[in-house]
Design an enzyme around this catalytic site. Structure first.
Site, PDB file in Angstrom:
ATOM      1  N   HIS A 130      47.452  45.674  44.658  1.00  0.00           N
ATOM      2  CA  HIS A 130      45.993  45.659  44.503  1.00  0.00           C
ATOM      3  C   HIS A 130      45.532  46.256  43.171  1.00  0.00           C
ATOM      4  CE1 HIS A 130      45.428  44.157  48.476  1.00  0.00           C
ATOM      5  NE2 HIS A 130      45.867  45.254  49.081  1.00  0.00           N
ATOM      6  N   ASP A 167      52.351  40.049  51.787  1.00  0.00           N
ATOM      7  CA  ASP A 167      51.529  41.073  52.422  1.00  0.00           C
ATOM      8  C   ASP A 167      50.374  40.412  53.186  1.00  0.00           C
ATOM      9  OD1 ASP A 167      51.127  44.303  51.843  1.00  0.00           O
ATOM     10  OD2 ASP A 167      49.235  43.308  52.286  1.00  0.00           O
ATOM     11  N   HIS A 169      47.411  41.307  52.991  1.00  0.00           N
ATOM     12  CA  HIS A 169      46.283  41.314  52.062  1.00  0.00           C
ATOM     13  C   HIS A 169      46.656  40.567  50.785  1.00  0.00           C
ATOM     14  CE1 HIS A 169      46.058  45.139  54.415  1.00  0.00           C
ATOM     15  NE2 HIS A 169      44.803  44.744  54.570  1.00  0.00           N
ATOM     16  N   ASP A 248      52.775  44.250  56.685  1.00  0.00           N
ATOM     17  CA  ASP A 248      51.633  44.490  57.563  1.00  0.00           C
ATOM     18  C   ASP A 248      51.097  43.213  58.201  1.00  0.00           C
ATOM     19  OD1 ASP A 248      50.911  43.766  55.007  1.00  0.00           O
ATOM     20  OD2 ASP A 248      49.505  45.408  54.695  1.00  0.00           O
TER      21      ASP A 248
END
Length: 312
Positions: A130, A167, A169, A248
């Site tokens: 990120h 991921d 995200h 995740d």
């Protein structure tokens, strides 16, 4: 096959509060599972070195580096935190942990390119995907995979790098850093709509972004990977592949609402490893991103590493 395992105790000293899901226990859960699975003794275990600021500066602005370096609380105040955003903070050890995380990715890249090892997994934190060129966010300080990929391109002379991000995200920081850079192809899937609420609006030509709805299961993800990722990777013919390895999306992880299990991570890893074998001399470096259910994280990383090491 020789698979190196890079980590460092400094990465366990960074923490953002006892409530925070991105916690030091994540690395311990991985190590415990590798020992329980009798995998760790089969790996080439190496300490993560410190990245240089010059290495970070290949992808991050001077202000982004300064913000981390100069705002860590004193070690005399080890329980203090400096907030970078609502869910990302520095403690006294965050600067050194961040240098270890990026340093592991760089060292693994060099070891693979020097043919010392076949591939590597970097069990490091803070995670990185990120972190944009100018901003730390989403639990991430520096973009470890981006730093290593740029090292492979600028220092080691490679021409085509692929980044595979699984991921839950979207890796918005990696997309920000490499948008429209023909020397990097990034492929990823991510739950959408979900943090960081991007990745679907006019992605650059070198981005294969696959948004999936909540409650998507492994077979749906596999079909999308076969339809979109694998043809793009084969057409691109990467000289090296990096995993932004977030776990995740596991069905037991409350951070997201996807339904992957260990077998899905095995399938994805095998599929990408096959492409690495075809075009990149098997050169793969994998770096830990998300994964917050400790049991699922440990099991999933062990499954991923077993494929890297040719044990599954």
């Amino acid at each position: 096959m020789t698979t190196a395992y890079y980590t460092h105790d400094d990465c366990k000293r960074h923490e953002m509060g006892s409530w925070h899901p991105e916690c030091p226990q994540r690395l311990q859960a991985i190590e415990d599972q590798l020992i329980a699975s009798r995998i760790k003794d089969l790996l080439d275990c190496r300490d993560a070195p410190l990245a240089s600021e010059a290495s970070l500066a290949r992808v991050h602005s001077a202000d982004a580096i300064y913000r981390i370096r100069e705002n860590c609380p004193s070690e005399r105040s080890e329980y203090d935190h400096f907030p970078l955003d609502a869910d990302t903070a520095l403690n006294a050890y965050s600067w050194k942990a961040s240098l270890r995380a990026a340093g592991a990715a760089i060292a693994a890249t060099d070891a693979v390119l020097n043919a010392e090892i076949d591939n590597a997994f970097c069990a490091v934190r803070p995670p990185g995907h990120h972190a944009t060129a100018k901003e730390s966010m989403g639990f991430c300080m520096f973009n470890n995979v981006a730093v290593a990929a740029r090292h492979a391109l600028d220092v080691r002379g490679l021409k085509r790098i692929a980044i595979v991000d699984f991921d839950v995200h979207h890796g918005n920081g990696t997309e920000d850093i490499f948008r429209n850079d023909a020397s990097v192809l990034m492929v990823g899937f991510f739950q959408h709509p979900y943090y960081p609420y991007c990745g679907t609006e006019q992605p650059a030509s070198n981005m294969v972004n696959i948004p999936v709805p909540a409650h998507s299961q492994g077979q749906e993800i596999r079909s999308l990977v076969e339809q979109h990722w694998l043809p793009a990777l084969r057409a691109y013919r990467p000289e090296m592949i990096f995993f932004s390895a977030g776990f995740d999306a596991h069905r037991e992880d409350d951070m997201g609402q996807l339904g992957l299990v260990e077998a899905d991570y095995v399938w994805i890893t095998r599929a990408v490893m096959q492409i690495a074998g075809e075009f990149a001399k098997g050169r793969v470096v994998s770096c830990l991103e998300g994964g917050y259910n400790l049991s699922a994280l440990g099991r999933s990383v062990a499954a991923h590493i077993k494929v890297l090491a040719g044990l599954d």
